[in-house]
Design an enzyme around this catalytic site. Sequence first.
Site, PDB file in Angstrom:
ATOM      1  CE  LYS A 185      -1.547   2.829   2.783  1.00  0.00           C
ATOM      2  NZ  LYS A 185      -1.498   3.961   1.957  1.00  0.00           N
ATOM      3  CD  GLU A 260      13.694   0.933   8.620  1.00  0.00           C
ATOM      4  OE1 GLU A 260      14.244   1.614   9.328  1.00  0.00           O
ATOM      5  OE2 GLU A 260      14.519  -0.339   8.513  1.00  0.00           O
ATOM      6  CB  CYS A 294      13.216   8.960   8.144  1.00  0.00           C
ATOM      7  SG  CYS A 294      13.961   7.839   7.221  1.00  0.00           S
ATOM      8  CD  GLU A 391      10.565  12.557  11.622  1.00  0.00           C
ATOM      9  OE1 GLU A 391       9.106  12.390  11.842  1.00  0.00           O
ATOM     10  OE2 GLU A 391      11.367  11.943  10.979  1.00  0.00           O
TER      11      GLU A 391
HETATM   12  P1  NAD Z   1       2.645   8.244   7.735  1.00  0.00           P
HETATM   13  O1  NAD Z   1       2.918   7.395   9.114  1.00  0.00           O
HETATM   14  O2  NAD Z   1       1.654   9.294   7.801  1.00  0.00           O
HETATM   15  O3  NAD Z   1       2.319   7.425   6.593  1.00  0.00           O
HETATM   16  C1  NAD Z   1       2.902   6.379   6.121  1.00  0.00           C
HETATM   17  C2  NAD Z   1       2.056   5.313   5.566  1.00  0.00           C
HETATM   18  O4  NAD Z   1       1.187   4.941   6.549  1.00  0.00           O
HETATM   19  C3  NAD Z   1       1.236   5.837   4.065  1.00  0.00           C
HETATM   20  O5  NAD Z   1       1.495   4.888   3.329  1.00  0.00           O
HETATM   21  C4  NAD Z   1      -0.068   5.915   5.055  1.00  0.00           C
HETATM   22  O6  NAD Z   1      -1.139   6.097   4.092  1.00  0.00           O
HETATM   23  C5  NAD Z   1       0.018   4.997   5.701  1.00  0.00           C
HETATM   24  N1  NAD Z   1      -1.147   5.294   6.763  1.00  0.00           N
HETATM   25  C6  NAD Z   1      -1.517   6.351   7.547  1.00  0.00           C
HETATM   26  N2  NAD Z   1      -2.401   5.871   8.603  1.00  0.00           N
HETATM   27  C7  NAD Z   1      -2.549   4.546   8.396  1.00  0.00           C
HETATM   28  C8  NAD Z   1      -3.088   3.683   9.173  1.00  0.00           C
HETATM   29  N3  NAD Z   1      -4.206   4.057  10.235  1.00  0.00           N
HETATM   30  N4  NAD Z   1      -3.195   2.510   9.126  1.00  0.00           N
HETATM   31  C9  NAD Z   1      -2.158   2.050   7.924  1.00  0.00           C
HETATM   32  N5  NAD Z   1      -1.480   2.641   7.276  1.00  0.00           N
HETATM   33  C10 NAD Z   1      -1.812   4.072   7.453  1.00  0.00           C
HETATM   34  O7  NAD Z   1       3.994   9.064   7.563  1.00  0.00           O
HETATM   35  P2  NAD Z   1       4.159   9.894   6.374  1.00  0.00           P
HETATM   36  O8  NAD Z   1       3.970  11.277   6.857  1.00  0.00           O
HETATM   37  O9  NAD Z   1       3.816   9.607   4.971  1.00  0.00           O
HETATM   38  O10 NAD Z   1       5.873   9.534   6.016  1.00  0.00           O
HETATM   39  C11 NAD Z   1       6.623  10.780   7.137  1.00  0.00           C
HETATM   40  C12 NAD Z   1       7.121   9.758   8.224  1.00  0.00           C
HETATM   41  O11 NAD Z   1       7.883   8.584   7.851  1.00  0.00           O
HETATM   42  C13 NAD Z   1       8.157  10.717   9.142  1.00  0.00           C
HETATM   43  O12 NAD Z   1       8.139  10.393  10.397  1.00  0.00           O
HETATM   44  C14 NAD Z   1       9.600   9.902   8.749  1.00  0.00           C
HETATM   45  O13 NAD Z   1      10.421  10.062   9.411  1.00  0.00           O
HETATM   46  C15 NAD Z   1       9.206   8.447   8.563  1.00  0.00           C
HETATM   47  N6  NAD Z   1      10.107   7.769   7.644  1.00  0.00           N
HETATM   48  C16 NAD Z   1      10.867   6.794   8.157  1.00  0.00           C
HETATM   49  C17 NAD Z   1      11.687   6.067   7.324  1.00  0.00           C
HETATM   50  C18 NAD Z   1      12.633   5.134   8.214  1.00  0.00           C
HETATM   51  O14 NAD Z   1      13.202   4.463   7.196  1.00  0.00           O
HETATM   52  N7  NAD Z   1      12.836   5.270   9.277  1.00  0.00           N
HETATM   53  C19 NAD Z   1      11.877   6.228   5.964  1.00  0.00           C
HETATM   54  C20 NAD Z   1      11.046   7.185   5.559  1.00  0.00           C
HETATM   55  C21 NAD Z   1      10.195   7.988   6.257  1.00  0.00           C
END
Ligand code: NAD
Length: 487
Positions: A185, A260, A294, A391
Site C-alpha cells: 500500500k 522504520e 527520516c 521532527e
Molecule cells: P505516515 O505514517 O503518515 O504514513 C506512512 C504510510 O502509512 C502511508 O502509506 C499512509 O497512507 C499509511 N497510513 C497512515 N495511517 C494509516 C493507518 N491508520 N493504517 C495503515 N496505514 C496508514 O507517514 P508519512 O507522513 O507518509 O511519512 C513521514 C514519516 O515517515 C516521518 O516520520 C519519517 O521520519 C518517516 N520515515 C521513516 C523512514 C525510515 O526508514 N525510518 C523512512 C522514510 C520516512
Amino acid sequence: MTSSTLGLTRGDLLRSDAYINGAWTDAADGQRFDVTNPATGAVLATVPLMTQTETRAAIAAAAAALPAWRARTAKDRSALLMRWYRLIMENQEDLARLLTLEQGKPLAEARGEIAYGASFIEWFAEEGKRAYGDVIPAHKPGARLLVLKQPVGVVGAITPWNFPNAMITRKIAPALAVGCTAVVKPAEATPLSALALAVLAEEAGIPAGVLNIVTGDPARIGQELTGNPIVRKISFTGSTRVGQLLMAQCAEGVKKVSLELGGNAPFIVFDDADLDAAVVGALASKYRNSGQTCVCANRFLVQSGVYDAFAEKFAEAIRKLNVGDGLTAGVTQGPLINQVAVNKVESLLADAVAKGGRIVTGGTPHALGGLFFEPTLVADVPTTARIAKEEVFGPVAPLFRFETEADAIAMANDTEYGLAAYFYARDLGRVWRVAEALEYGMVGINDGMISTEVAPFGGIKASGTGREGSKYGLNDYLEIKYLAMSA
Ligand code: NAD
C-alpha cells in the site's frame, strides 16, 4: 492528465488503476481520489480508493501465488529480479519525472532515488541466493541438527510519500528474493511511482499475484493487512504514531513486524572538525528532499569554539540553494508535500524563535507561494524548544550550542528517537568514544549521506525495529526452522 502532457516517453508507465493478481483493477465501488503535483497543485491522475474488500482480494492473490513462487529456485527468482532492475534503470528518466511530479523533489534527486531504489533489487537478487541455513554439531550421539531458513509467506508493506520508489523496493526486493509474495500500500500522495514499478515488474515476468499494489484508504487497508491471518508479516515505513498503531493491530495475530519510523537526528560539529566538510555534510543531510527525510539532521549541535564560524559558513551555503519546481533545471529544493507539512514547519520555527532562536537566513514561506518554504537556519535555539524533540520534516536547521563532549552526547541522546546521528570530528579517540556512546541505529562519522543498499538501515527506541538493506535485511523476511533428527 495524459502521459504526453506529463512529458513521459513511455506513456504506459502512467497507470491509474491498482494492480491485483496481475490485473489493473478499479475500486469495487468505482470511487477514486486525486493525485496532485505539490509544485503546482495540478491534478495528475485519479486512482482507486480501495478498502478492505480489494485488499482481501490482493491478499488472496498473494497467497495463491506463494506456493509456486516459493518453489522456484533462488537463481530463477534472481533472474526475474535482475530483469526488473534493468527495466527500472532503462526507464530511469520517466520514473524520475513521474516521481518529481507527484512528490516534488528536484529531478536530479529523483533520478538518484530511482537508482537507489533499483540498487536494492539488484543487491537482493544476488543475496537471495545466499539465504543459507546451518548444520549444528549434535548434542547427543547419532543426532543431526539442522537450521533451515524459509520465506515468512505473504507480506504486507505500507510505505511513505517521501521516497515513493525506494521505500517500496527496499521491502519488496528482499521479500521476493527469498520467496515471499506481497501486497503493497503506497502513500496516498504518491501512488503513481508504485504503479509504474508494477508495470515494469510485470514486464520483467514477475508472475501475477507475486506483487500486488492496492491504493486507497490507509486505515481500512491497514486493518485488513494487519487483521488478515494470511499475512504473516507487516513491513512499515512512516511515522511513529502509525507504526505504533500497526504494531498494536498486529499483536492479536502475533505477526512479525518491521518498523522504520521517525527520527530526530543530531548532527554534532566538534571543535576539531573539518568545518568545510561539515558544511557539505550538513547541507546534504538537512536540505535533501526539502528536509523531508527520516534520517535528516533535525538538530545541529555545535561546540562553542567553532559555533560562529560554522553558522556563518552553513548560512552562506544555504543561501545558494535554489527553490522551485523540481522539474526546472538548476532547482535544488522543491516544495513541501502538503499544507499540513508547511504549517508544521511554521509552527516549530515560531516556537523556536519565541524561545530565543535567531533567524540567520530564511524563516518564511518562499516568495513562490504554495508549498514552497525558504531554506532556513535558526541559531541559538534553546533545548526547551519543541524542535529539539520533534521532527520538523522541512528545510529548517536549528543550531544548539554545547561546551563539552559529554554535553554533546547527553544532548544527542536526549530524545525518544534513535534512527540516525552524525558527527564531525578528527580526534581518533573522540571518534570512537562518541560513535559508541550515541544511542542510534546508524551513525555517520564525517559523512552526511549514509544510506546504501549494502548496509543495514534502521533504528532503535521509537524509531523502530528491524533492518533494511544488506545481509541483515534478508532476515526480516525469513523464518528459522530447526530440524532435529535422531539416528
Ligand atoms: P505516515 O505514517 O503518515 O504514513 C506512512 C504510510 O502509512 C502511508 O502509506 C499512509 O497512507 C499509511 N497510513 C497512515 N495511517 C494509516 C493507518 N491508520 N493504517 C495503515 N496505514 C496508514 O507517514 P508519512 O507522513 O507518509 O511519512 C513521514 C514519516 O515517515 C516521518 O516520520 C519519517 O521520519 C518517516 N520515515 C521513516 C523512514 C525510515 O526508514 N525510518 C523512512 C522514510 C520516512
